[in-house]
Write an enzyme that holds these catalytic residues in place. Sequence first.
Site, PDB file in Angstrom:
ATOM      1  N   PHE A  62      17.379  80.364  38.044  1.00  0.00           N
ATOM      2  CA  PHE A  62      16.459  81.042  36.915  1.00  0.00           C
ATOM      3  C   PHE A  62      17.420  82.066  36.302  1.00  0.00           C
ATOM      4  CE2 PHE A  62      13.889  84.805  36.013  1.00  0.00           C
ATOM      5  CZ  PHE A  62      13.061  84.054  34.915  1.00  0.00           C
TER       6      PHE A  62
ATOM      7  N   GLU B 274      46.450  62.450  50.762  1.00  0.00           N
ATOM      8  CA  GLU B 274      45.451  62.615  50.240  1.00  0.00           C
ATOM      9  C   GLU B 274      44.479  61.471  50.219  1.00  0.00           C
ATOM     10  OE1 GLU B 274      46.617  64.408  46.185  1.00  0.00           O
ATOM     11  OE2 GLU B 274      48.518  64.510  47.042  1.00  0.00           O
TER      12      GLU B 274
ATOM     13  N   LYS C 262      42.134  58.793  48.192  1.00  0.00           N
ATOM     14  CA  LYS C 262      42.280  58.050  46.949  1.00  0.00           C
ATOM     15  C   LYS C 262      40.822  57.849  46.399  1.00  0.00           C
ATOM     16  CE  LYS C 262      44.269  54.250  44.511  1.00  0.00           C
ATOM     17  NZ  LYS C 262      43.095  53.913  43.702  1.00  0.00           N
TER      18      LYS C 262
ATOM     19  N   ASP D 119      37.671  57.280  44.307  1.00  0.00           N
ATOM     20  CA  ASP D 119      37.210  56.080  43.162  1.00  0.00           C
ATOM     21  C   ASP D 119      36.482  56.642  42.073  1.00  0.00           C
ATOM     22  OD1 ASP D 119      37.300  53.510  42.800  1.00  0.00           O
ATOM     23  OD2 ASP D 119      35.721  52.719  44.013  1.00  0.00           O
TER      24      ASP D 119
ATOM     25  N   ARG E 280      43.065  57.797  31.445  1.00  0.00           N
ATOM     26  CA  ARG E 280      44.292  57.206  31.650  1.00  0.00           C
ATOM     27  C   ARG E 280      44.820  56.183  30.460  1.00  0.00           C
ATOM     28  NH1 ARG E 280      46.642  52.851  33.613  1.00  0.00           N
ATOM     29  NH2 ARG E 280      48.450  53.324  35.045  1.00  0.00           N
TER      30      ARG E 280
ATOM     31  N   LYS F 197      45.722  51.313  51.243  1.00  0.00           N
ATOM     32  CA  LYS F 197      44.260  50.807  50.785  1.00  0.00           C
ATOM     33  C   LYS F 197      43.331  50.396  52.172  1.00  0.00           C
ATOM     34  CE  LYS F 197      43.888  50.788  46.186  1.00  0.00           C
ATOM     35  NZ  LYS F 197      42.925  50.159  45.636  1.00  0.00           N
TER      36      LYS F 197
ATOM     37  N   CYS G  44      41.676  21.303  25.022  1.00  0.00           N
ATOM     38  CA  CYS G  44      42.380  20.379  24.077  1.00  0.00           C
ATOM     39  C   CYS G  44      42.541  19.073  24.594  1.00  0.00           C
ATOM     40  CB  CYS G  44      43.851  21.116  23.328  1.00  0.00           C
ATOM     41  SG  CYS G  44      44.934  21.060  24.490  1.00  0.00           S
TER      42      CYS G  44
ATOM     43  N   CYS H 120      49.594  23.953  29.964  1.00  0.00           N
ATOM     44  CA  CYS H 120      49.264  23.078  28.922  1.00  0.00           C
ATOM     45  C   CYS H 120      50.430  23.042  27.829  1.00  0.00           C
ATOM     46  CB  CYS H 120      47.804  23.344  28.105  1.00  0.00           C
ATOM     47  SG  CYS H 120      47.389  22.517  26.776  1.00  0.00           S
TER      48      CYS H 120
ATOM     49  N   CYS I 145      46.341  24.339  20.975  1.00  0.00           N
ATOM     50  CA  CYS I 145      45.422  24.757  22.139  1.00  0.00           C
ATOM     51  C   CYS I 145      44.728  26.279  21.632  1.00  0.00           C
ATOM     52  CB  CYS I 145      45.951  24.590  23.389  1.00  0.00           C
ATOM     53  SG  CYS I 145      44.875  24.982  24.562  1.00  0.00           S
TER      54      CYS I 145
END
Length: 666
Positions: A33, A112, A114, A116, A135, A310, A407, A422, A428
């Site tokens: 407030f 550090e 990482k 998300d 980025r 990871k 194709c 291919c 194609c």
Amino acid sequence: METIKQKIQSLRDELNQHNYNYYVLDNTTISDFEFDIKLKELQKLEEEHPEFFDANSPTQRVGGAITKNFETVTHKNRMYSLDNSYSKEDLQDWEKRIQKILGATETEYTCELKFDGASINLTYENGKFIKAVTRGDGFQGDDVSNNVKTIRSIPLNIKEDFVQEFEMRGEIILPLDGFNKMNEERVANGEEEYRNPRNTASGSLKLQDSAEVAKRPLDCLLYQVVTSERKYKTHFESLESARKVGFKVPKTIKLAKSIEEVFEFVNHWDAKRHDLPYETDGIVIKVNNLHQQEELGYTSKAPRWAIAYKFAAEQVSTVLNEITYQVGRTGAITPVANLRPVQLAGTTVKRASLHNADQIEKLDIRENDTVYVEKGGEIIPKIIGVDFTKRPLNSTPTLYATHCPECNTELVRTEGDAKHYCPNEFGCAPQITGRIQHFISRKAMDIEGLGGETVDLLRKEGLIENYADLYDLTVEQVIPLERMAEKSAQNMINGIEKSKEIPFEKVLFALGIRFVGETVAKKLAKHFKSIDNLMTADFETLISVDEIGDRIAQSIIDFSNNLGNIQLINRLKSYGLQLEVSQENLANQTNKLEGQIFVVSGVFHQMNRNELKKAIEDNGGKVSSSISKKTNFIVAGDNMGPSKLSKAESLGIQIISEQDFIDKIS
């Protein structure tokens, strides 16, 4: 008596301090407030005295600016990706690589979390926030300054002693509590829930109305100071100073004296990460000493001085309904698993790549199998195995496709190649569209006003069949297209015209020659100087170029011998594209250092490290990151490591100063 200007500044300083206390220090020093009363007082004074307007005032954090088109901005300093590791053995291998370059036996690291979220680059000059850029592709991103200014944990003014011009790298995140409250409100309003915090944070940055962004409980966690000023000796010191002047640098950052201490940090957070108020998917380990970071430098994609560890990916099981096949721009066939939808790492997964025929055979993957799915690096879904206990009795082995799904041309697979292809290059549809989409992409011709969907539409309407056709398009032809107005049509044609200024090395990459990526294109452009020299080179000449192997050489010869490609190149020449190195660039290049390998080490004064490396390459030399028997010279600046000096002397390598080098190329 306090003047109006002083009163306004006093209120701004007070509100900024309360913001910092609450959003950065997590320490409430005033009620909501009371804060609102002071903010309204400041708004009233600013409205009555517009001559004292400040774009970084606390009143500007409430939003209200509308951004219809986010301007694309080139990063002053490239935002690199990080190499990933998934085991402690990977981290030990990384340490061996950096110690080989540094010649050091002891290296200090920072560890550090990482985060998300959405990567952001914040620019400051003389203590004032200037802009915020996403980025993007690392080379350029979108200016989202109006939206980022609404995030209260980001300081807009810095009064304390810090560097003058710098960039702060960080991650815009949505804390889990805030995300859950947003979803509770959406459910109460009968709206669909947001899927995960990361995508919601990223999407928030591209909302057109910054007032809507201001309503979202976004936060910003900072992890790097980028500056040319040499005020700090270590990464840790720079972040500690950044925290003191108002940036929200997580206190979870820790110094590690050895790789064993890094492992301790990894083990701790692998167990404790679920207690955090925000999502994290791993650990980032960096060499702490900034001088050593300079020594280590970068690969074409990532810094050598940092690596991401990871955490083990989340894994789920679901049913594989059907295997289909996708055709890439080079004709490569990728099998795709179409799955019964399943929640994985915060997103709904419906498809996963099966990579190639060998992978399907190795795992014995079949339709109607129950399969185990995880996200590689917690981004791309992949199938890692089959639950054979749930395999249907009438199951039959997968027979890989023999003909192109688009194709119907019979597929080919050369010996030693994992992929089927291919061969119908010019007939194609996905190959045609894919090559044009690659041609116009940011790292290639970077054609503004033209996207992948428009390319597809232009092809379907019969206006283009290849990338050379783009240069024949007119505004009148483009306007009738769906969702195309006169202004956007003109922007597209202007973008195509401007692409004629793109330098040769990028045009060469844009051509989409198989195996010729961005880095290889630069090497080829530098060596051959023109498309004519490249296309008439024989196999022996091609493989004599540094880092050009048999596979790349054969691919270039195949491209150059194709009549369709020869006709395309001739058309691009007639339109005025840069198909040779410009005279300006040639003027700066010599062969004075041809065949010589240099290692650059230490701190320099007349040229910075990147300028030195460019000068070596411009004069025909090669830059190596580590000393070996093949090294011809070491350009040594101040603070060259003693172990490097010792190794150079033991190998009899000539050590020259910065001035010696400048004299050498003068």
